[in-house]
Design a protein around this motif. Structure first.
Motif, PDB file in Angstrom:
ATOM      1  N   GLY A   1      23.026 -14.360  41.597  1.00 11.04           N
ATOM      2  CA  GLY A   1      21.689 -13.245  42.635  1.00 11.04           C
ATOM      3  C   GLY A   1      21.027 -14.390  43.469  1.00 11.04           C
ATOM      4  O   GLY A   1      21.098 -15.371  43.206  1.00 11.04           O
ATOM      5  N   ILE A   2      19.921 -13.857  44.007  1.00  9.37           N
ATOM      6  CA  ILE A   2      19.477 -13.955  44.918  1.00  9.37           C
ATOM      7  C   ILE A   2      18.375 -15.432  44.019  1.00  9.37           C
ATOM      8  O   ILE A   2      17.413 -15.098  42.904  1.00  9.37           O
ATOM      9  N   PRO A   3      18.430 -16.425  44.708  1.00 12.46           N
ATOM     10  CA  PRO A   3      16.741 -17.535  44.117  1.00 12.46           C
ATOM     11  C   PRO A   3      15.861 -16.827  43.501  1.00 12.46           C
ATOM     12  O   PRO A   3      15.608 -16.222  45.118  1.00 12.46           O
ATOM     13  N   GLY A   4      15.196 -16.700  42.751  1.00  8.89           N
ATOM     14  CA  GLY A   4      14.006 -16.601  42.678  1.00  8.89           C
ATOM     15  C   GLY A   4      13.076 -17.248  43.094  1.00  8.89           C
ATOM     16  O   GLY A   4      13.643 -18.474  43.416  1.00  8.89           O
ATOM     17  N   THR A   5      11.917 -16.627  43.551  1.00  9.03           N
ATOM     18  CA  THR A   5      10.396 -17.629  44.187  1.00  9.03           C
ATOM     19  C   THR A   5      10.655 -18.574  43.097  1.00  9.03           C
ATOM     20  O   THR A   5      10.279 -18.810  41.972  1.00  9.03           O
ATOM     21  N   PRO A   6       9.354 -20.752  43.768  1.00  8.35           N
ATOM     22  CA  PRO A   6       8.998 -21.416  43.442  1.00  8.35           C
ATOM     23  C   PRO A   6       7.771 -20.440  42.229  1.00  8.35           C
ATOM     24  O   PRO A   6       6.844 -19.527  42.735  1.00  8.35           O
ATOM     25  N   GLY A   7       7.329 -21.330  40.938  1.00  9.34           N
ATOM     26  CA  GLY A   7       6.640 -20.424  40.071  1.00  9.34           C
ATOM     27  C   GLY A   7       4.970 -21.593  40.806  1.00  9.34           C
ATOM     28  O   GLY A   7       5.097 -22.562  41.145  1.00  9.34           O
TER      29      GLY A   7
END
Length: 210
Positions: free
Chosen positions: A40-46
């Motif tokens: 899937g598409i990488p998540g955004t940094p926390g």
């Protein structure tokens, strides 16, 4: 009149919609697992975390590494010095001192003699580069003679092996001229002194840690 019957064959899907005479068929063979899906598409940094609590102050330890102590000593020896002076240097021995914070242990061993017709006193003492020890006090040995009879004093001539020994602090590192001298005692006349008669005399020097 003859009666004619007409049969109409309908697909299964239509029969399933038929309110009359609906039948359920047997279960089919399970299908195979499908191929793995793509990533899937990488998540955004926390959101960055908050700073933690300040720790306690650590102890400061200074480590001192010293070289191991090495023995350092020297001996100078003479056979039958037979030195008959009453004032002056008797013998000397040059020593290499390795540290300024150490002490020197010195020893003179040899035959000493004093004679006189009246009361007299002689003093044997050490010097370091020409000066007596001041850390803490001079290193000396004395002989005092007073028999109370001029006739007897003139015949006394006893030579005894004696020693002059002590520790001296405050001597700087490097070459040190260690010497034994003979002189007079305070407020007493000098006599006839003799050092190292008919025997071995020696100076022993040893550097010691404080």
């Amino acid at each position: 009149l003859a009666c004619r019957r007409t049969f109409i064959f309908l697909p299964k899907c239509l029969l399933a919609m038929c309110p009359y005479n609906c039948f359920t068929g047997p279960a089919g063979t399970p299908g195979r697992e499908g191929n793995p899906g793509t990533n899937g598409i990488p998540g955004t940094p926390g959101i960055p975390g908050r700073d933690g609590l300040k720790g306690e102050k650590g102890e400061c330890i200074n480590e001192i590494f010293e070289e191991p102590w090495r023995p350092n000593y020297k001996q100078c020896a003479w056979n039958s010095l037979n030195y008959g002076i009453d004032l002056g240097k008797v013998a000397d021995c040059t020593f290499t001192k390795l540290r300024s914070d150490s002490a020197l242990r010195v020893l003179f061993s040899g035959s000493l003699r004093l004679k006189c017709k009246n009361a007299c006193c002689q003093r044997w003492y050490f010097t370091f580069n020409g000066a007596e020890c001041t850390g803490p006090l001079p290193i000396e040995s004395i002989i005092y003679l007073d028999q109370g009879s001029p006739e007897l004093n003139s015949t006394i001539n006893i030579h005894r092996t004696s020693s002059v020994e002590g520790l001296c602090e405050g001597v700087k590192a490097g070459l040190v001229d260690v010497a034994v001298w003979v002189g007079t005692c305070a407020d007493y006349p000098r006599g006839d002194a003799s050092t190292g008669w008919n025997s071995v005399s020696r100076i022993i020097i040893e550097e010691l840690p404080k």
